[in-house]
Write an enzyme that holds these catalytic residues in place. Structure first.
Site, short mmCIF file in Angstrom:
data_model
loop_
_atom_site.label_atom_id
_atom_site.label_comp_id
_atom_site.label_asym_id
_atom_site.label_seq_id
_atom_site.Cartn_x
_atom_site.Cartn_y
_atom_site.Cartn_z
N ARG A 38 -12.03 -39.88 -55.15
CA ARG A 38 -11.16 -40.84 -55.86
C ARG A 38 -10.66 -40.27 -57.19
O ARG A 38 -9.51 -40.48 -57.58
CB ARG A 38 -11.93 -42.14 -56.09
CG ARG A 38 -11.07 -43.22 -56.71
CD ARG A 38 -11.77 -44.56 -56.70
NE ARG A 38 -10.88 -45.64 -57.11
CZ ARG A 38 -11.14 -46.45 -58.13
NH1 ARG A 38 -12.26 -46.31 -58.83
NH2 ARG A 38 -10.29 -47.40 -58.44
N HIS A 42 -6.83 -40.10 -58.45
CA HIS A 42 -6.36 -40.72 -59.69
C HIS A 42 -5.83 -39.68 -60.68
O HIS A 42 -5.05 -40.01 -61.56
CB HIS A 42 -7.47 -41.56 -60.33
CG HIS A 42 -7.65 -42.89 -59.66
ND1 HIS A 42 -8.21 -43.98 -60.29
CD2 HIS A 42 -7.32 -43.31 -58.41
CE1 HIS A 42 -8.24 -45.00 -59.45
NE2 HIS A 42 -7.71 -44.63 -58.30
N ASP A 43 -6.26 -38.43 -60.54
CA ASP A 43 -5.64 -37.38 -61.34
C ASP A 43 -4.24 -37.07 -60.82
O ASP A 43 -3.26 -37.10 -61.56
CB ASP A 43 -6.50 -36.10 -61.31
CG ASP A 43 -5.88 -34.98 -62.14
OD1 ASP A 43 -5.17 -35.29 -63.13
OD2 ASP A 43 -6.09 -33.80 -61.81
N ASN A 70 -9.09 -47.20 -63.93
CA ASN A 70 -10.16 -46.23 -64.17
C ASN A 70 -11.34 -46.79 -64.96
O ASN A 70 -12.49 -46.39 -64.74
CB ASN A 70 -9.62 -45.02 -64.94
CG ASN A 70 -8.61 -44.22 -64.12
OD1 ASN A 70 -8.66 -44.23 -62.89
ND2 ASN A 70 -7.69 -43.55 -64.80
N HIS A 169 -11.61 -44.70 -47.81
CA HIS A 169 -12.40 -45.91 -48.02
C HIS A 169 -13.44 -46.09 -46.92
O HIS A 169 -14.07 -47.13 -46.81
CB HIS A 169 -11.49 -47.15 -48.13
CG HIS A 169 -10.72 -47.22 -49.41
ND1 HIS A 169 -9.84 -48.23 -49.72
CD2 HIS A 169 -10.69 -46.38 -50.50
CE1 HIS A 169 -9.31 -48.02 -50.92
NE2 HIS A 169 -9.80 -46.90 -51.42
C1 HEM Z 1 -3.70 -47.26 -50.90
C2 HEM Z 1 -3.92 -47.61 -52.15
C3 HEM Z 1 -5.30 -47.68 -52.74
C4 HEM Z 1 -5.81 -48.73 -53.42
C5 HEM Z 1 -5.10 -50.03 -53.76
C6 HEM Z 1 -7.17 -48.40 -53.77
C7 HEM Z 1 -8.02 -49.20 -54.51
C8 HEM Z 1 -9.37 -48.96 -54.70
C9 HEM Z 1 -10.27 -49.86 -55.35
C10 HEM Z 1 -9.87 -51.19 -55.97
C11 HEM Z 1 -11.51 -49.31 -55.30
C12 HEM Z 1 -12.79 -49.89 -55.86
C13 HEM Z 1 -12.90 -49.57 -57.35
C14 HEM Z 1 -13.97 -50.37 -58.04
O1 HEM Z 1 -14.34 -51.44 -57.56
O2 HEM Z 1 -14.43 -49.91 -59.11
C15 HEM Z 1 -11.38 -48.05 -54.62
C16 HEM Z 1 -12.42 -47.19 -54.37
C17 HEM Z 1 -12.26 -45.96 -53.76
N1 HEM Z 1 -11.06 -45.36 -53.44
FE1 HEM Z 1 -9.29 -46.26 -53.30
N2 HEM Z 1 -7.46 -47.16 -53.29
C18 HEM Z 1 -6.33 -46.68 -52.66
C19 HEM Z 1 -6.19 -45.42 -52.11
C20 HEM Z 1 -7.14 -44.44 -52.16
C21 HEM Z 1 -6.90 -43.05 -51.88
C22 HEM Z 1 -5.55 -42.46 -51.55
C23 HEM Z 1 -8.10 -42.41 -52.02
C24 HEM Z 1 -8.44 -40.95 -51.87
C25 HEM Z 1 -7.71 -40.06 -51.24
C26 HEM Z 1 -9.08 -43.41 -52.38
C27 HEM Z 1 -10.41 -43.18 -52.53
C28 HEM Z 1 -11.34 -44.14 -52.92
C29 HEM Z 1 -12.77 -43.94 -52.85
C30 HEM Z 1 -13.47 -42.74 -52.24
C31 HEM Z 1 -13.36 -45.09 -53.41
C32 HEM Z 1 -14.85 -45.34 -53.65
C33 HEM Z 1 -15.20 -44.77 -55.01
C34 HEM Z 1 -16.67 -44.88 -55.42
O3 HEM Z 1 -17.50 -45.38 -54.68
O4 HEM Z 1 -16.95 -44.42 -56.56
N3 HEM Z 1 -8.45 -44.62 -52.49
N4 HEM Z 1 -10.06 -47.86 -54.27
CA LIG Z 2 -3.12 -35.96 -63.69
#
Ligand code: HEM
Ligand SMILES: [Ca+2]
Length: 295
Positions: A38, A42-43, A70, A169
């Site tokens: 993630r 985000h970078d 973030n 996810h």
């Molecule tokens: C499609 C749009 C996306 C949205 C709206 C989104 C949103 C989110 C949100 C809200 C969380 C939880 C954050 C929290 O509760 O603190 C999350 C976690 C995560 N996202 Fe996404 N995300 C998206 C796309 C992506 C993409 C493109 C990747 C990587 C290529 C990604 C990888 C992850 C990962 C691995 C987690 C878990 C992080 C952890 O457990 O520390 N997400 N995302």
């Molecule tokens: Ca950047």
């Protein structure tokens, strides 16, 4: 121009050194794999993959770490700072933080059962950060499918790339406040049993930071269960479920749910594409000595 052999003569042990640091961190805490993937995303979505997200507040920097997507959410900064210090010991001033973060995401995927791929290298580190871009250019958990497609499109990524990347996810955790609306609004696009299970750990008020796995079956291994869950209306975030809700991406979700091999190869290709976003190369930017500060 990025190249997979960029450090072959200047720091031949860079990649193994990074891999050791990343594997150690993930063996301590498996969720770190998710957090690092993630962090790279985000970078790359803010000024490109230039390690801008790693910079702390200073007299010249307004840190992206404090942007809404973030703050109290992105994690793993110290793992990258540590990998950097290991690499600095063997080849000082050679390997960029942006490349370390890119390699870390790849190693993280592989460490939890996801695909590996050949990483292109030669990115340079930014001397700036953009809190405002981090607030406006990263997708949100309540965004519509049209908005998600257009936000990824703005970065040169297709709807298919977006679906494949969202497959990450399959690992990691989300905080209650990010999925509360979805589990309490009795919408028709959520499985009732799933909603009630999730409500137990996520009260209607309070408990904002309580965690739930983004994918309920195998939250620590990288597989295609995320897509199977979407078909069963068990996506945790609204932005997950919109990928399978009668819209244009249903067929892609369906395909990945049936073909894990295709999902993994598309994921790897999309990660490479994401890693290409607007990199600084040549003499642009700098090679930071410390990932959290400009030289
Ligand atoms: C499609 C749009 C996306 C949205 C709206 C989104 C949103 C989110 C949100 C809200 C969380 C939880 C954050 C929290 O509760 O603190 C999350 C976690 C995560 N996202 Fe996404 N995300 C998206 C796309 C992506 C993409 C493109 C990747 C990587 C290529 C990604 C990888 C992850 C990962 C691995 C987690 C878990 C992080 C952890 O457990 O520390 N997400 N995302
Ligand atoms: Ca950047």
């Amino acid at each position: 121009q990025l190249s997979s052999t960029f450090y072959d003569s200047t720091c031949p042990n860079a990649l193994t050194t990074i891999r050791t640091a990343i594997r150690t961190a993930i063996s301590r805490e498996r969720r770190m794999a998710a957090s690092l993937i993630r962090l790279h995303f985000h970078d790359c979505f803010v000024q490109g993959c230039d390690a801008s997200i790693l910079l702390n507040d200073s007299s010249t920097i307004t840190s992206e770490k404090n942007a809404l997507p973030n703050l109290n959410s992105a994690r793993g900064y110290e793992v990258i700072d540590n990998a950097k210090s290991q690499v600095e010991k063997i080849c000082p001033g050679v390997v960029s933080c942006a490349d370390i973060l890119t390699v870390a995401a790849r190693d993280a995927s592989f460490a939890v059962g996801g695909p590996s791929w050949i990483v292109k290298l030669g990115r340079r580190d930014s001397t700036t950060a953009s809190l405002s871009s981090a607030n406006t250019e990263l997708p949100g958990f309540g965004d519509s499918l049209d908005r998600l497609v257009s936000m990824f499109g703005a970065k040169g990524l297709s709807a298919r790339d977006m679906v494949a990347l969202s497959g990450s996810h399959t690992i990691g955790q989300a905080q209650c406040f990010t999925f509360r609306n979805r589990i309490y609004n009795n919408a028709s696009d959520i499985d009732a049993g799933f909603a009630s299970t999730r409500r137990r750990q996520c009260p209607a008020t309070g408990g904002n930071a309580n965690l739930a796995p983004l994918e309920l079956v195998t939250p620590n291994s990288f597989d295609n269960n995320y897509f199977k869950n979407l078909i069963q209306k068990k996506g945790l975030l609204a932005s997950d479920q919109v990928l399978f809700s009668g819209g244009s991406t249903d067929s892609i979700v369906d395909e990945y749910s049936k073909n894990p091999t295709k999902f993994k190869s598309d994921f790897a290709a999309a990660m490479i594409k994401m890693g290409d976003i607007n990199s600084l190369t040549g003499s642009e930017g700098q090679i930071r000595k410390l990932c959290y500060a400009v030289n």
